[in-house]
Design an enzyme around this catalytic site. Structure first.
Site, PDB file in Angstrom:
ATOM      1  N   TYR A  22       0.866  -1.208  -0.282  1.00 61.66           N
ATOM      2  CA  TYR A  22       0.069   0.140  -0.225  1.00 61.66           C
ATOM      3  C   TYR A  22       0.834   1.387  -0.016  1.00 61.66           C
ATOM      4  O   TYR A  22       0.711   2.287  -0.802  1.00 61.66           O
ATOM      5  CB  TYR A  22      -0.923  -0.090   1.095  1.00 61.66           C
ATOM      6  CG  TYR A  22      -1.915  -1.134   1.121  1.00 61.66           C
ATOM      7  CD1 TYR A  22      -3.034  -0.891   0.605  1.00 61.66           C
ATOM      8  CD2 TYR A  22      -1.627  -2.398   2.080  1.00 61.66           C
ATOM      9  CE1 TYR A  22      -3.792  -2.327   0.430  1.00 61.66           C
ATOM     10  CE2 TYR A  22      -2.600  -3.246   2.009  1.00 61.66           C
ATOM     11  CZ  TYR A  22      -3.669  -3.152   1.173  1.00 61.66           C
ATOM     12  OH  TYR A  22      -4.456  -4.505   1.190  1.00 61.66           O
ATOM     13  N   ASN A  43     -13.210  -1.032  -4.229  1.00 60.31           N
ATOM     14  CA  ASN A  43     -13.221  -1.798  -5.739  1.00 60.31           C
ATOM     15  C   ASN A  43     -13.694  -3.218  -5.408  1.00 60.31           C
ATOM     16  O   ASN A  43     -12.926  -4.199  -4.494  1.00 60.31           O
ATOM     17  CB  ASN A  43     -11.583  -1.731  -6.174  1.00 60.31           C
ATOM     18  CG  ASN A  43     -11.455  -2.937  -7.090  1.00 60.31           C
ATOM     19  OD1 ASN A  43     -12.250  -2.885  -7.898  1.00 60.31           O
ATOM     20  ND2 ASN A  43     -10.274  -3.624  -7.146  1.00 60.31           N
ATOM     21  N   CYS A  50      -6.746  -6.888  -5.965  1.00 59.37           N
ATOM     22  CA  CYS A  50      -6.186  -6.374  -4.976  1.00 59.37           C
ATOM     23  C   CYS A  50      -5.533  -7.205  -4.131  1.00 59.37           C
ATOM     24  O   CYS A  50      -4.903  -6.641  -3.185  1.00 59.37           O
ATOM     25  CB  CYS A  50      -7.500  -5.645  -4.211  1.00 59.37           C
ATOM     26  SG  CYS A  50      -9.046  -6.419  -4.794  1.00 59.37           S
ATOM     27  N   HIS A  51      -5.709  -8.444  -4.062  1.00 59.73           N
ATOM     28  CA  HIS A  51      -5.121  -9.116  -3.248  1.00 59.73           C
ATOM     29  C   HIS A  51      -3.631  -9.260  -3.467  1.00 59.73           C
ATOM     30  O   HIS A  51      -2.785  -9.883  -2.635  1.00 59.73           O
ATOM     31  CB  HIS A  51      -5.722 -10.803  -3.461  1.00 59.73           C
ATOM     32  CG  HIS A  51      -5.455 -11.329  -5.014  1.00 59.73           C
ATOM     33  ND1 HIS A  51      -6.874 -11.062  -5.753  1.00 59.73           N
ATOM     34  CD2 HIS A  51      -4.458 -11.723  -5.492  1.00 59.73           C
ATOM     35  CE1 HIS A  51      -6.224 -11.657  -6.808  1.00 59.73           C
ATOM     36  NE2 HIS A  51      -5.162 -12.117  -6.669  1.00 59.73           N
ATOM     37  N   GLU A  77      -1.725 -17.665  -7.508  1.00 59.44           N
ATOM     38  CA  GLU A  77      -0.831 -16.610  -8.265  1.00 59.44           C
ATOM     39  C   GLU A  77       0.410 -17.262  -8.568  1.00 59.44           C
ATOM     40  O   GLU A  77       1.253 -16.796  -9.252  1.00 59.44           O
ATOM     41  CB  GLU A  77      -1.051 -15.366  -8.102  1.00 59.44           C
ATOM     42  CG  GLU A  77      -2.343 -14.756  -7.899  1.00 59.44           C
ATOM     43  CD  GLU A  77      -2.965 -14.611  -9.641  1.00 59.44           C
ATOM     44  OE1 GLU A  77      -2.022 -14.228 -10.263  1.00 59.44           O
ATOM     45  OE2 GLU A  77      -4.103 -15.179  -9.748  1.00 59.44           O
TER      46      GLU A  77
END
Length: 94
Positions: A22, A43, A50-51, A77
């Site tokens: 962030y 969002n 966002c993860h 991922e």
DNA sequence: AGGGTGACCCGCT
DNA sequence: CAGCGGGCCACCC
């Protein structure tokens, strides 16, 4: 373009198998870390990973209907998650 | 228009 | 080294 959309775009810029923080994104956006969190919080777009955004310590945080869910996504991922945190090696400056 | 909240970060004690 | 407080920016009520 709204600030939120700009944050979303940055998230999409995050390479697969890597994550960002962030604070990092906030500095890129020339804004505060909380602003990034707000933008991502609102969002719900599946195209915005966002993860892939974690804290400066590599901690996942605590959102998205459960941290476990986020960890699962990160693992999917190809991001290694250890004790709810990711190694600094996966943290990229985007 | 004003106040409160949110997935944070840095600095001091 | 650990704990606490203040500051940062944007969005919602």
């Amino acid at each position: 373009m709204n600030y939120t959309q700009r944050v979303h775009r940055l998230c999409k810029k995050i390479p697969k198998g890597k994550v960002s923080t962030y604070g990092r994104l906030a500095k890129k956006l020339n804004s505060g870390p909380r602003a990034v969190g707000q933008a991502l919080n609102k969002n719900t777009d599946p195209q915005v990973p966002c993860h892939r955004v974690v804290m400066s310590d590599g901690s996942i945080g605590g959102f998205n209907s459960g941290v476990k869910n986020k960890i699962t996504k990160l693992s999917a991922e190809g991001i290694l998650v250890v004790d709810g945190r990711v190694p600094p090696s996966v943290i990229t400056e985007v």
